[in-house]
Design an enzyme around this catalytic site. Structure first.
Site, PDB file in Angstrom:
ATOM      1  N   HIS A 132       0.801  -1.222   0.000  1.00  0.00           N
ATOM      2  CA  HIS A 132       0.000   0.000   0.000  1.00  0.00           C
ATOM      3  C   HIS A 132       0.833   1.270   0.000  1.00  0.00           C
ATOM      4  O   HIS A 132       0.606   2.174  -0.797  1.00  0.00           O
ATOM      5  CB  HIS A 132      -0.944   0.027   1.208  1.00  0.00           C
ATOM      6  N   LYS A 134      -0.918   2.970  -7.667  1.00  0.00           N
ATOM      7  CA  LYS A 134      -0.476   3.891  -6.617  1.00  0.00           C
ATOM      8  C   LYS A 134       0.528   4.914  -7.143  1.00  0.00           C
ATOM      9  O   LYS A 134       1.606   5.104  -6.579  1.00  0.00           O
ATOM     10  CB  LYS A 134       0.122   3.101  -5.457  1.00  0.00           C
TER      11      LYS A 134
END
Length: 240
Positions: A50, A112
């Site tokens: 993440h 991301k």
């Protein structure tokens, strides 16, 4: 309409997030989908984690973009969650796609690139989706709306979801402007008037991150299509 359940970073409430352990748990559940995040290693390999840095979720330190795949694979991606998961490693996107090969769940891949641009990330992800023949099962989402627009232009057959946290007055128009197929808002937007209106007018709303059963029930009433949750087991029990 039933509220669809997506496991956020896998079954991350009970397994270390974005690890094969979390994805194996989610893969065995009768849920609609799984969400996970993709960055690019310094040698150009899409990896599932993440944060931009490895500090929070591993025993290492530094930015993903500055580390080779071999260096990333030396780190424990589970030790901060519990000692029993200390052998978990940061998975590659290929490894996650292999795990879900033949499974029914949809795969929401978050690009991301909203902090670091990651040249080649979008193209690498699309190429892997093509290789696995799963374009109809994949949703590409991002807070980087420039990348999301480019992804839709390059792969119009792959669904895209526009991630945002703001209370946008006209999210439908914003999504249409970049060719996004769905709205992926933070919870407050979906419960406010603009979110309810967007749902009533036909927009697909998939809402993050929903761990409170009361919030899930409110979102279903508001017209949301899906939720991203760290606790898919809990939500299955709620809606079964």
């Amino acid at each position: 309409m039933a509220l669809e359940i997506f496991a956020h970073r896998g079954a991350s409430g009970i397994r270390p997030e974005n690890t094969l352990a979390a994805f194996r748990e989610a893969a065995e559940l009768p849920i609609d989908g799984v969400e996970f995040d993709v960055h690019l290693s310094s040698d150009g390999v899409p990896v599932v984690i993440h944060d931009e840095s490895v500090d929070r979720t591993t025993d290492g330190s530094g930015y993903v973009k500055d580390m080779t795949l071999d260096e990333l694979k030396q780190l424990s991606a589970g030790c901060r969650f519990a000692d029993e998961y200390s052998d978990e490693r940061i998975p590659t996107l290929r490894e996650v796609l292999e795990l879900f090969r033949g499974k029914p769940q949809r795969l929401n891949i978050e690009l991301k690139s909203d902090v670091f641009p990651y040249p080649g990330l979008r193209e690498n992800v699309i190429a892997l989706v093509r290789e696995f023949g799963i374009a109809d099962r994949v949703i590409l989402s991002s807070f980087d709306h420039v990348t999301l627009e480019a992804a839709k232009r390059e792969a119009p057959d792959i669904e895209t979801g526009m991630l945002f946290v703001e209370i946008l007055a006209d999210a439908r128009s914003a999504a249409a402007g970049i060719g996004a197929d769905a709205l992926h808002p933070a919870l407050p937007f979906a419960l406010r008037e603009p979110g309810r209106r967007a749902a009533a007018e036909g927009s697909v709303l998939r809402v993050f991150t929903v761990n409170d059963p009361e919030h899930a029930l409110m979102l279903r009433e508001a017209g949301a299509r899906a939720i991203f949750t760290d606790y898919p087991h809990r939500m299955l029990n709620l809606f079964k």
